[in-house]
Design an enzyme around this catalytic site. Structure first.
Site, mmCIF file in Angstrom:
data_model
loop_
_atom_site.group_PDB
_atom_site.id
_atom_site.type_symbol
_atom_site.label_atom_id
_atom_site.label_comp_id
_atom_site.label_asym_id
_atom_site.label_seq_id
_atom_site.Cartn_x
_atom_site.Cartn_y
_atom_site.Cartn_z
ATOM 1 N N GLU B 56 31.494 -26.906 -25.090
ATOM 2 C CA GLU B 56 30.575 -25.947 -25.710
ATOM 3 C C GLU B 56 29.172 -26.517 -25.820
ATOM 4 O OE1 GLU B 56 31.093 -22.803 -26.365
ATOM 5 O OE2 GLU B 56 33.058 -23.151 -25.455
ATOM 6 N N SER B 142 31.019 -42.110 -10.035
ATOM 7 C CA SER B 142 31.301 -40.764 -9.549
ATOM 8 C C SER B 142 32.031 -40.757 -8.219
ATOM 9 C CB SER B 142 29.995 -39.990 -9.363
ATOM 10 O OG SER B 142 29.223 -40.067 -10.518
ATOM 11 N N HIS B 271 36.831 -27.731 -12.930
ATOM 12 C CA HIS B 271 36.620 -29.095 -12.440
ATOM 13 C C HIS B 271 35.600 -29.808 -13.326
ATOM 14 C CE1 HIS B 271 35.715 -32.486 -9.878
ATOM 15 N NE2 HIS B 271 34.439 -32.114 -9.848
ATOM 16 N N SER B 272 34.551 -29.095 -13.657
ATOM 17 C CA SER B 272 33.518 -29.639 -14.548
ATOM 18 C C SER B 272 32.682 -28.469 -15.017
ATOM 19 C CB SER B 272 32.634 -30.639 -13.799
ATOM 20 O OG SER B 272 31.789 -29.934 -12.901
#
Lengths: 405, 379
Positions: B56, B142, B271-272
């Site tokens: 959020e 990453s 996923h993100s």
């Protein structure tokens, strides 16, 4: 680039069978009689033995003969300090000394164990230190580089050997994204004291894929250091320094320099990773070079001296970062710069060096910087074609003549 | 002449302890004490709430990025619970659970996500790229699957030091396609390295379902190809994960060999925050996994049945966690960002002169144009 022509002298670099009669490599006995003069050439009074012994390879490939310095030493060979060895032996000596000194130092790579490495740099080490410390890996450069990084982060000090530098392109992801970055992105929590080394450069008809100059590709990676050795003396010193460094260091060796013979000190010494080496002081022009091209430059220097020029030759050694202190001092003295490299014209070390010198020393230059590089082509296999893609002494002579007009 | 079939007749069976209702199916699992079980449950709830709130926060524009672990709480926490603090962890990026288990605080999580000056990583990595050498948890990168050979290297290091520890690395079904995965498994087998490879097969690699990722029977069968023993586990069953990881750890350390664990699960979240998975998968599928197959609820049923948990404890926990999280977020948001010097430190052990020059240039620029730069950065 300067005009290209075959030098019909004894120093011809052609590998064709015809030129064997021009081969100037001396017989073994005369080689041992060659003296290396020790000159104090550094401002901090540290002495560097100048390499002047002719290169003699026992294989069918003969390297260029190297310009012989006039003998200024008075002592005879028998009472000379130090011991003679070949460049690959010097690398091994440095490696072995560091492995003895620090039990965390280990080696990994293809065929480095009992085979001793494709260029015999690790010969005998597996027998001495065991299979775990001199580890033979399966063929997966990305993975054993990654393994080395993981081992380094947990406290070991691995030396990762690429059988040929070109194969490390497969490890580019690990080298760039992890090796170079993890110390930074982890906020300094994890360090990666690895040494990545291997032979590179244009050899004798090894084909395009085995004639890569990886220093061009790696130079942009933040977080790594790059050095290139060129003599047995600096090979051993740089190897030791690289192993002791807390940063990841890429040590570039050259395929054709492994059998260079020279005398090195018996006492322990470690060189600085960030310093350039003054090979020949001079007044007229600064010639910056590294690795094998140093020998082409020194050959050209002999011709230039005969023609009345006085070139200052610096082996930059540290490819990242550049030793702008030594280079700057030279530029301020001679006001003319010639860079001789084996990299390709586009994006090579020479290109970066040109930019760095122009930015920092523009006011000290009397002429634009000239950079002699290989052409932007894959290295062809045919001997004559291959030779024309590498900068030759004759071109260096012409470039200096033009620069000094 | 006989060709080996590309797949066996039957799929590799899946080890499970609790059924969907939290009832033990048999007694072939490692018993977990009340303390450990309640602690595991607490951490799973923490992870769940942390993810919900931070997601959020990203949506509100207060952090730039986040990736949730919703649906994979059991894998995250139960695996960490079965390890010791000496075991080194090499995560992909969907495993903050082990960090929480090992004592990384919510404030530290918030600091990393807000990249403020108290971030371990000094503000250099994206949110959720945690790392803490104190907790033996290596900084997330990453790049996909690059951590797998790192884990093998660490195992090699542990083996040389003869430590009573192993390394563990996590990756997804997608990560198992990368070259690094295959070579790392091969290496680990050849070198007899004490490493646990834990694959979170959650069905999706961004928008790529596993049917487009590989054609083998999942990831578990790949172990045998490299000479690595493997097991398939129900990833949403905390007790199954706990048992399997503990057994794997013993094998890895005592027998000096790698172990591959495939944990079957489902990626409930996107996923993100840069992804909207409803674009490539049906919403009712997501909802079904989120509600009916929730690993947290499933474990809760088991601990409640044992009399170790109840509704009141649940609401207390959730409320206090929410408060703590919101407070941590508020603190983290208002802290100063790292100083300019941290752009240039740690690139090398000692910054070379070129970097010092570049640093000075940046500092001068910021000083001369203060209105063009944010205020909460110190020079």
């Amino acid at each position: 680039m300067a005009a290209l022509f075959q030098a019909p002298t004894a120093f011809s670099s052609s590998n064709s069978l015809d030129s064997n009669k021009f081969n100037h490599s001396p017989s073994p006995r005369s080689l041992s009689e060659r003296k290396s003069s020790i000159l104090t050439v550094r401002s901090d009074a540290r002495s560097n033995p100048l390499l002047n012994s002719a290169a003699h390879k026992p294989h069918r490939f003969i390297t260029n003969a190297v310009a012989t310095k006039p003998d200024t030493s008075l002592a005879s060979t028998s009472s000379k300090p130090g011991h003679e060895l070949l460049l690959f032996e010097a690398l091994r000596e440095g490696l072995e000394e560091e492995m003895e000194r620090d039990p965390r130092v280990c080696v990994m790579g293809e065929d480095v164990g009992h085979y001793g490495g494709s260029y015999k740099v690790t010969k005998g080490l597996a027998t001495k230190f065991g299979d775990l410390r001199v580890l033979d890996t399966p063929i997966a450069e990305n993975s054993f580089t990654g393994m080395g990084i993981g081992a380094a982060m947990t406290g070991l000090r691995p030396i990762i050997e690429g059988m040929n530098m070109g194969f490390l392109l497969l490890a580019f992801n690990q080298i760039s994204n992890n090796c170079g970055m993890l110390h930074y992105t982890s906020g300094g929590q994890f360090k990666i004291p690895v040494v990545i080394r291997g032979p590179g450069g244009v050899g004798r008809q090894l084909g395009a894929e085995h004639s890569q100059r990886l220093e061009s590709y790696f130079q942009s990676i933040p977080g790594i250091q790059m050095v290139a050795c060129s003599t047995p003396y600096n090979a051993k010193g740089l190897m030791k320094a690289a192993i002791r460094s807390e940063n990841p260091v890429i040590l570039f060796e050259h395929v054709l320099l492994y059998n260079l013979k020279d005398r090195i000190p018996d006492e322990e010494y470690v060189l600085s990773l960030e310093e350039a080496e003054m090979v020949r002081p001079g007044e007229h022009v600064t010639i910056l070079t590294y690795s094998r091209m140093r020998y082409h430059v020194m050959q050209a220097a002999k011709t230039l001296v005969n023609k009345g020029y006085d070139p200052e030759v610096i082996d930059i050694r540290s490819l990242k970062p550049f030793d702008l202190h030594t280079i700057g001092k030279s530029v301020k003295k001679t006001h003319r710069v010639l860079i001789v490299e084996e990299c390709m014209r586009t994006g090579g070390i020479g290109a970066s060096l040109t930019a760095a010198i122009t930015e920092n020393f523009n006011d000290d230059l009397d002429a634009p910087i000239v950079c002699l590089s290989s052409q932007d082509v894959p290295t062809p296999y045919a001997g004559t074609l291959e030779e024309w893609t590498v900068v030759q002494p004759a071109q260096i002579v012409t470039a200096v003549e033009q620069l000094c007009q | 002449m006989r060709f080996i079939s590309e797949s066996s007749q039957e799929r590799i069976p899946c080890y499970r302890v609790l059924d969907d209702d939290g009832q033990p199916l048999a007694n072939n699992f490692v018993q977990v004490s009340e303390d450990v079980a309640v602690r595991m449950y607490n951490n799973m709830v923490t992870l769940q709430i942390m993810d919900t709130i931070f997601y959020e926060v990203q949506r509100q524009g207060r952090i730039s990025f986040y990736a949730t672990t919703i649906g994979e709480e059991a894998i995250n926490i139960a695996s960490a619970a079965a390890l010791t603090m000496d075991d080194v962890i090499f995560p992909q990026y969907r495993e903050p659970g082990p960090l929480l288990w090992r004592g990384f605080t919510l404030q530290e999580i918030a600091n990393q996500c807000f990249s403020n000056k108290y971030d371990n990583g000094k503000g250099r990595q994206m949110p959720i790229h945690y790392g803490s050498n104190k907790h033996n948890y290596f900084t997330v990168a990453s790049t996909v699957a690059t951590q797998i050979p790192h884990a093998v290297g660490a195992a090699y290091s542990i083996k040389m030091d003869k430590k009573d520890a192993c390394s563990i690395t996590y990756f997804g079904d997608g990560g198992s396609s990368e070259g690094d995965f295959h070579a790392a498994l091969n290496f680990a087998a050849v070198m007899e390295a004490p490493v646990i490879f834990l694959c979170r097969n959650n069905g999706w690699a961004i928008s790529t379902p596993t049917s487009d990722q590989f054609r083998s029977d999942g990831v578990v069968v790949k172990g045998q190809a490299y000479g690595v023993c493997s097991i398939r586990v129900d990833g949403n069953d905390a007790l199954a994960i706990y048992s399997a990881v503990q057994a794997a750890r013993e094998m890895a350390i005592n027998e000096e060999r790698p172990v591959l664990i495939e944990a079957l699960t489902y990626r409930v979240g996107h996923h993100s925050t840069s992804d909207d998975s409803t674009k490539y998968r049906p919403t009712n599928e997501i909802e079904w996994w989120r509600l009916a197959r929730d690993p947290v609820a499933r474990f809760r049923k088991w601990i409640e049945r044992n009399g170790w948990w109840n509704d009141m404890a649940e609401s207390e926990l959730r409320n206090s966690l929410r408060q703590e999280l919101l407070h941590s977020i508020q603190v983290a948001e208002n802290l100063e960002k790292p100083p300019i010097a941290d752009i240039f430190n740690d690139v090398y052990d000692v910054p070379p002169s070129s970097l010092r020059e570049q640093e000075q240039w940046v500092k001068d620029t910021v000083k001369n144009h203060p209105l063009d730069y944010p205020e909460n950065i110190s020079a």
